[in-house]
Design a protein around this motif. Structure first.
Motif, short mmCIF file in Angstrom:
data_model
loop_
_atom_site.label_atom_id
_atom_site.label_comp_id
_atom_site.label_asym_id
_atom_site.label_seq_id
_atom_site.Cartn_x
_atom_site.Cartn_y
_atom_site.Cartn_z
N THR A 12 0.82 -1.20 0.00
CA THR A 12 0.00 0.00 0.00
C THR A 12 0.86 1.27 0.00
OG1 THR A 12 -1.74 1.25 1.14
CG2 THR A 12 -0.27 -0.06 2.54
N GLN A 45 -1.74 -1.76 -3.99
CA GLN A 45 -2.58 -0.57 -3.99
C GLN A 45 -1.67 0.57 -4.40
OE1 GLN A 45 -2.55 2.09 -1.17
NE2 GLN A 45 -3.76 3.22 -2.65
N PHE A 67 -4.76 -2.15 -7.84
CA PHE A 67 -5.88 -1.20 -7.88
C PHE A 67 -5.37 0.13 -7.36
CE2 PHE A 67 -6.00 -3.23 -3.75
CZ PHE A 67 -6.30 -2.20 -2.87
N THR A 68 -6.13 1.21 -7.61
CA THR A 68 -5.69 2.53 -7.18
C THR A 68 -6.12 2.84 -5.75
OG1 THR A 68 -7.61 3.51 -8.26
CG2 THR A 68 -5.53 3.54 -9.49
N PHE A 69 -7.43 2.81 -5.49
CA PHE A 69 -7.94 3.15 -4.16
C PHE A 69 -9.03 2.18 -3.75
CE2 PHE A 69 -6.45 7.22 -5.87
CZ PHE A 69 -5.59 7.59 -4.87
N SER A 70 -9.27 2.13 -2.44
CA SER A 70 -10.35 1.34 -1.86
C SER A 70 -10.89 2.14 -0.69
CB SER A 70 -9.80 0.00 -1.37
OG SER A 70 -10.78 -0.73 -0.70
N PRO A 71 -12.20 2.06 -0.42
CA PRO A 71 -12.74 2.79 0.72
C PRO A 71 -12.05 2.43 2.04
CG PRO A 71 -14.52 1.90 -0.62
CD PRO A 71 -13.25 1.35 -1.17
N SER A 72 -11.60 1.18 2.13
CA SER A 72 -10.88 0.73 3.32
C SER A 72 -9.88 -0.35 2.91
CB SER A 72 -11.85 0.15 4.34
OG SER A 72 -11.15 -0.49 5.38
N ILE A 73 -8.68 -0.25 3.47
CA ILE A 73 -7.68 -1.28 3.18
C ILE A 73 -7.61 -2.31 4.31
CG2 ILE A 73 -6.32 0.16 1.63
CD1 ILE A 73 -4.29 0.48 3.97
N ASP A 75 -9.49 -4.78 5.18
CA ASP A 75 -9.70 -6.17 4.76
C ASP A 75 -8.49 -6.73 4.04
OD1 ASP A 75 -12.21 -6.30 5.91
OD2 ASP A 75 -13.26 -5.75 4.07
N TYR A 76 -7.84 -5.90 3.23
CA TYR A 76 -6.62 -6.35 2.54
C TYR A 76 -5.52 -6.67 3.55
CZ TYR A 76 -8.70 -4.80 -1.86
OH TYR A 76 -9.52 -4.66 -2.96
#
Length: 172
Positions: A12, A45, A67-73, A75-76
């Motif tokens: 990330t 990310q 991927f570029t963005f996620s609302p929350s990381i 879970d990753y």
């Protein structure tokens, strides 16, 4: 490593642009080192960066996605067997709180080095490994996850009581 166990490396960069980190984890040398350590998946990310990782790896055993963005990381991070992160305090402490092994890569292009100081201090206490883009490969090859110590967040109540006393508020 046999048995088909899924071992994910999550990378990330937060909301920043840190192409140097994305490029180095996308290199065949780093992917090969991750495979040799038993990892099976690489999830990157990439934030605001312009460098796009290769869709397929020369090492077909390591599955790569990005991927570029996620609302929350969160879970990753929870799914990860290893996290490689920029030196942002939010990403560092979220990863440590979840008890995941962590390599922090310092972005030398940033003006302020407070992130480097935080990463160095936590590495000195054996909570994480600290690297720079040009030393990430060597860090992965040399890392021994058994030396890492769990991070226990500090107790805030004594600090709050001291501040309240200083400000003249009742101390509970």
């Amino acid at each position: 490593m046999g048995g088909g166990e899924k071992r994910v490396v999550f990378v990330t960069v937060g909301t920043t642009c840190f192409d140097a980190l994305v490029k180095v984890v996308d290199s065949e040398e780093v992917k090969r080192a991750l495979l040799q350590k038993g990892y099976t998946h690489l999830v990157i990310q990439m934030g605001r960066g312009t460098y796009v990782p290769a869709e397929a790896s020369g090492n077909s055993d390591l599955q790569v996605e990005h991927f570029t963005f996620s609302p929350s990381i969160a879970d990753y991070i929870r799914e990860a067997s290893l996290v490689i992160s920029h030196a942002g305090s939010g990403s560092i402490f979220e990863t440590l709180r979840l008890g995941k092994p962590l390599i922090v890569v310092v972005n030398e292009d940033l003006m302020d080095n407070h992130q480097s100081e935080l990463a160095d201090e936590l590495a000195e206490r054996n909570h994480l490994f600290c690297a720079h883009p040009q030393t990430l490969l060597e860090t992965i090859e040399a890392m021994d996850l058994n030396v890492l110590q769990p991070y226990t967040p500090g107790e805030a109540k004594p600090v709050v009581a001291l501040i309240n006393k200083f400000l003249g508020f009742p101390v509970s």
